[in-house]
Design an enzyme around this catalytic site. Structure first.
Site, PDB file in Angstrom:
ATOM      1  NE  ARG A   8    -103.710 -41.744 -74.449  1.00  0.00           N
ATOM      2  CZ  ARG A   8    -104.510 -42.567 -74.931  1.00  0.00           C
ATOM      3  NH1 ARG A   8    -104.273 -43.143 -76.023  1.00  0.00           N
ATOM      4  NH2 ARG A   8    -105.591 -43.125 -74.506  1.00  0.00           N
TER       5      ARG A   8
ATOM      6  NE  ARG B 137    -108.295 -39.611 -76.829  1.00  0.00           N
ATOM      7  CZ  ARG B 137    -108.526 -40.547 -75.892  1.00  0.00           C
ATOM      8  NH1 ARG B 137    -108.334 -41.769 -76.492  1.00  0.00           N
ATOM      9  NH2 ARG B 137    -109.069 -40.590 -74.796  1.00  0.00           N
TER      10      ARG B 137
ATOM     11  CG  ASP C 198    -107.070 -44.136 -78.429  1.00  0.00           C
ATOM     12  OD1 ASP C 198    -106.516 -44.873 -77.748  1.00  0.00           O
ATOM     13  OD2 ASP C 198    -108.303 -43.681 -78.301  1.00  0.00           O
TER      14      ASP C 198
ATOM     15  CG  ASP D 284    -108.715 -48.029 -79.196  1.00  0.00           C
ATOM     16  OD1 ASP D 284    -108.158 -47.986 -78.100  1.00  0.00           O
ATOM     17  OD2 ASP D 284    -109.718 -47.054 -79.556  1.00  0.00           O
TER      18      ASP D 284
HETATM   19  N1  ROI Z   1    -113.529 -39.205 -82.045  1.00  0.00           N
HETATM   20  C1  ROI Z   1    -113.004 -39.657 -83.169  1.00  0.00           C
HETATM   21  N2  ROI Z   1    -113.619 -38.940 -84.185  1.00  0.00           N
HETATM   22  N3  ROI Z   1    -112.053 -40.363 -83.345  1.00  0.00           N
HETATM   23  C2  ROI Z   1    -111.400 -41.021 -82.199  1.00  0.00           C
HETATM   24  O1  ROI Z   1    -110.415 -41.833 -82.615  1.00  0.00           O
HETATM   25  C3  ROI Z   1    -111.740 -40.834 -81.231  1.00  0.00           C
HETATM   26  N4  ROI Z   1    -111.408 -41.311 -79.802  1.00  0.00           N
HETATM   27  C4  ROI Z   1    -111.741 -41.137 -78.625  1.00  0.00           C
HETATM   28  C5  ROI Z   1    -112.892 -40.284 -78.550  1.00  0.00           C
HETATM   29  C6  ROI Z   1    -112.658 -39.229 -77.366  1.00  0.00           C
HETATM   30  C7  ROI Z   1    -114.114 -41.019 -78.111  1.00  0.00           C
HETATM   31  N5  ROI Z   1    -113.355 -39.536 -79.710  1.00  0.00           N
HETATM   32  C8  ROI Z   1    -112.716 -39.753 -80.896  1.00  0.00           C
HETATM   33  O2  ROI Z   1    -111.269 -41.840 -77.869  1.00  0.00           O
END
Ligand code: ROI
Length: 163
Positions: free
Chosen positions: A83, A93, A96, A98
């Protein structure tokens, strides 16, 4: 010990494998124990539509780490997956991770906002969260199950069980 919920997402470089590797990496975080992992879901991108569909999941962890130390650990896992921090905020990405919830704490500093600002608006977070913790309430008192039942599913579908 704090009970923490983590959102996992990927839409690049073999998302299925990225999420599996990330779950394995979560089991290795110091002073922490991985409890539950939701099913793996396919989701449509939120934000710009000119990017691949995502795979998303939610995991729960108990930890003795502070929120910022846990964030360091998660960013180390993201970085090892390749990443790039400079990736644009709404773009594709590789991985991610979070922090969605950290006990009932409310955290707001330059590095971290908890509960995650998108939590109540994202079907790809609410449905997996309700799957593993149907009785959970947010710090603002809202029921995760009722939020998940009232959100537009936007084509979200279960891909597979993760463990
Ligand atoms: N959209 C989906 N479906 N899943 C994600 O994890 C995700 N993560 C993001 C953004 C770009 C907002 N869109 C996403 O960071």
């Amino acid at each position: 010990m704090a009970l923490v919920y983590i959102g996992l997402g990927s839409n690049l470089s073999n998302p299925l494998q990225q999420i599996h590797l990330a779950v394995a990496a979560l089991t290795q975080i110091q002073s922490s124990k991985l409890n539950q992992v939701s099913s793996l879901y396919f989701s449509r991108p939120m934000g710009p539509q000119d990017q691949p569909d995502y795979m998303n999941a939610v995991a729960s962890l108990t930890t003795n780490l502070s929120p910022l130390t846990l964030l360091d650990e998660l960013q180390t896992i993201e970085n090892k997956a390749g990443r790039l921090r400079k990736d644009n905020r709404w773009g594709a990405r590789i991985l991610d991770l979070d922090i969605l919830l950290f006990d009932n704490d409310i955290i707001d500093n330059e590095r971290l906002t908890v509960p995650h600002y998108g939590l109540e608006l994202r079907e790809f977070v609410l449905l997996p969260l309700a799957e593993i913790s149907p009785t959970l309430s947010l710090p603002n008192g809202k029921s995760v199950l009722s939020l998940s039942q009232n959100i537009e599913t936007n084509g979200l579908k279960i891909h597979s069980k993760l463990r």
